[in-house]
Design an enzyme around this catalytic site. Structure first.
Site, PDB file in Angstrom:
ATOM      1  CB  CYS A   1      -2.852  -8.453  15.831  1.00 12.16           C
ATOM      2  SG  CYS A   1      -3.285  -6.826  15.898  1.00 12.16           S
TER       3      CYS A   1
ATOM      4  CG  HIS B   1       5.210   2.838 -10.855  1.00 11.98           C
ATOM      5  ND1 HIS B   1       5.786   1.836 -11.729  1.00 11.98           N
ATOM      6  CD2 HIS B   1       5.097   2.505  -9.452  1.00 11.98           C
ATOM      7  CE1 HIS B   1       6.237   0.940 -10.838  1.00 11.98           C
ATOM      8  NE2 HIS B   1       5.788   1.140  -9.609  1.00 11.98           N
TER       9      HIS B   1
END
Length: 652
Positions: free
Chosen positions: A50, A575
């Site tokens: 929302c 990563h």
């Protein structure tokens, strides 16, 4: 008059731009951090959002680490209400949502609720109220942008009329039909959201809604002559602007679809299944469900009007005072159908908007009082930004980030909202358009009654002043005062008065390879240091070792990234490769799990460097300090070639 409104919209537009500037990359990192904490993409059965919240439904709730999510930087709060797991992140939730979709591999269909299951719901049956609120929430969430867009066009149209636009002109007619389209075709829009909630085909659901609004049906209703369907009398009901009939109809359709799926032979299912669904569901909607839903629509509207006729101050006062608790409990959505029904039938509503206006402004007033009074720099910054957002119409950041945590400002905001709500009710304030009430949405209070906008402004002034004054007088527990200790008292050795880590820390290279500056990494997330400062290593082999003593805090299911917290407090992210998440764990092997304690040099991950590169992916490995803000500077090794275990980063 024209200059006044022009300046007003320029100011609002400028504020909206400056409020959102620079938020994108921060929330991309947040999405990156959230996915493993919710159990990975396979654990998400539904994902919507929302204005300020990500709304999850999970296959297995036990896989979700709510505590870790709430502590994640960028998360304001976690709420489990209304049958949903809600993560409050603030105004930039659409950016976080899109980043989550990307991190999930673009599974937007699953995220929107078109697939997946409710396996997790069997663990704990929600109450009837929670089920109803969950249905309303999921159904209305996709529709809100259309309602707000139409509502704001209605507000702009009111201003244009005040500025001289002829309300009989074709220009007015075109703008009016644009503003009214979402409300007139409300059943079609709600059918989509209801199909998501009840897990049935959204296109067939919208087709059912189209049948209720078909010109032929509308003509029958206008004619008013009795009709029948196979000799069964049919009640003539106008379903335009309606809410409850379509939600009930799609609920029934979901069961028809399941039966059609179960009993239709596979060889003819492609055309027989949709035939059965429409042939059964549409007549049921027209004969039974629609008229019953229309009756409920009328009951809800009549009840609201009756209360307002006898005590016009009651509803706005209750909404103004208790709106924060409705938000906290997830029941604020329960009022949305009532508001939309009133706007559709009357052209205005008195149940939701006036009280919400008082509450939103009051919460902003209480939060800005905190911003002026606190001596804590972080709280001052948070209260200033979230207080401004609240008076503009979005309150979750200040509610969860400031006033709920400090408690007394919550009481003050309830006082301000209640007082402002009383004035709104006594003055007869109404809202003409569906928008989130605040200063940016004041044009939504311009309508047939020229004094309505004046009453709206006075409501804002009263609510803000009362909440601000109550907060200032009542005070609150200032974090700055709590953290101030007399000389000689014990204080943590790890932090100075500025909040920076005072001692240095060292991070060794987790790989053998060649050092590469982050600026040369072909990914903006790393090259622009969105996730933190650090360095990259172009590996010579496929072995990753622990760069420091510490704990494994994050291990992605795709095994391409691992997070650690060192014993010295450094948060380290390794990563492996660029976009290697797309490999979904292929060519990677992990040797630790989340929560494991590791020593410097312990084996963490092995990967097939050659195979990954053959697939077309770079294996360059950024090594980042994700809590960079806790350090004064981060110094990278000056060499080029490096071995695992050699000093890579020095944190000061």
């Amino acid at each position: 008059m024209d200059n006044v409104y022009r300046r007003y919209f320029v100011l609002v537009f400028f504020c909206a731009l400056t409020a959102g500037k620079g938020a994108y990359m921060d929330y991309k990192k947040l999405a990156y951090d959230l996915l493993p904490l919710v159990g990975g993409s396979d654990n998400i059965s539904k994902l919507t959002h929302c204005a300020t919240r990500l709304r999850f439904e999970f296959c297995d709730r036990s896989k979700v680490d709510a505590g870790a999510i709430e502590k994640t930087q960028g998360v304001i709060s976690v709420v489990e209400k209304g049958g949903q797991f809600q993560v409050v992140v603030g105004n930039d939730v659409p950016i976080t949502y899109r980043a989550l979709i990307n991190e999930m591999g673009g599974t937007a269909g699953k995220a929107s609720g078109n697939s997946g299951s409710d396996a997790g719901s069997e663990e704990e049956k929600p109450s009837v109220i929670n089920r109803i609120v969950s249905v309303i929430s999921t159904t209305f969430t996709p529709v809100i942008p259309a309602l707000i867009g139409g509502g704001m066009i209605k507000a702009v149209l009111s201003i244009l009329v005040l500025c001289g636009l002829d309300d009989t002109s074709s220009t007015y007619a075109i703008l009016n039909l644009i503003s009214d389209a979402a409300f007139y075709f409300m059943p079609i829009l709600l059918a989509y959201g209801a199909a998501i909630k009840f897990e049935c085909n959204p296109v067939l659901a919208m087709t059912l809604a189209c049948a209720l609004l078909h010109p032929t049906w509308s003509g029958m209703v206008s004619a008013g002559e009795s009709i029948d369907f196979f000799l069964i009398p049919v009640r003539l009901v106008d379903y335009s602007y309606s809410v409850i009939p379509i939600i009930l109809s799609i609920w029934i359709m979901s069961y028809v679809e399941k039966l059609a799926e179960k009993y239709t032979p596979s060889i003819i299912k492609f055309f027989l299944k949709p035939l059965i669904i429409l042939f059964v569901s549409v007549p049921i909607a027209l004969l039974i469900v629609g008229p019953f839903g229309s009756f409920l629509n009328t009951v809800v509207e009549s009840a609201a009007n009756a209360i307002n006729a006898r005590a016009s101050w009651l509803l706005p006062m209750l909404m103004g005072a208790f709106q924060p608790f409705l938000v906290l409990t997830g029941t604020a959505w329960a009022m949305t159908p009532i508001a939309t029904v009133q706007i559709s039938s009357l052209g205005y509503e008195i149940v939701n908007g006036p009280g919400m206006l008082a509450s939103n402004i009051a919460q902003g007033g209480a939060t800005l009082a905190v911003a002026l009074k606190t001596k804590d720099k972080q709280l001052k910054q948070l209260a200033s930004s979230s207080g401004f957002t609240a008076v503009m119409g979005i309150t979750e950041p200040c509610l969860y980030g400031v006033i709920l945590k400090l408690k007394k400002p919550l009481i003050a905001s309830m006082i301000g909202g209640g007082v402002g709500g009383v004035y709104a009710g006594i003055s007869g304030l109404v809202r003409y358009a569906f928008v989130s009430p605040g200063l940016a949405a004041l044009p939504a209070f311009i309508g047939e009654n020229p004094m309505n906008i004046v009453h709206a402004v006075i409501t804002c002034i009263i609510s803000f002043a009362a909440a601000f004054a109550a907060t200032w007088i009542m005070g609150f527990d200032d974090p700055a005062e709590k953290s101030t200790k007399p000389a000689g008292e014990d204080a943590p050795d790890s932090q100075s008065s500025t909040g920076k880590i005072s001692h240095s820390a060292e991070v060794v290279s987790p790989l053998n390879g060649t050092i590469v500056p982050l600026s040369e990494v072909h990914d903006a997330v790393f090259s622009q240091k969105v996730l933190g400062d650090g360095i990259a290593v172009l590996p010579l082999d496929g072995t990753v070792y622990a760069p420091a003593d510490g704990t494994v805090t994050t291990l992605f299911e795709t095994k391409h990234a691992i997070g650690l917290e060192s014993a010295q407090g450094a948060e380290i992210l390794i990563h492996i490769g660029i976009d290697t998440v797309n490999l979904e764990g292929k060519y990677f092997t992990t040797h630790v799990k989340t929560g494991d304690s590791v020593k410097k040099g312990d084996l963490l991950v092995t990967f097939d460097k050659a195979a990954i590169e053959q697939e077309g992916y770079e294996t360059i490995t950024p090594v980042l300090i994700t809590n960079t803000e806790h350090y004064t500077r981060i110094e990278a090794s000056s060499g080029q070639d490096i071995k695992a275990g050699d000093l890579l980063l020095k944190l000061c």
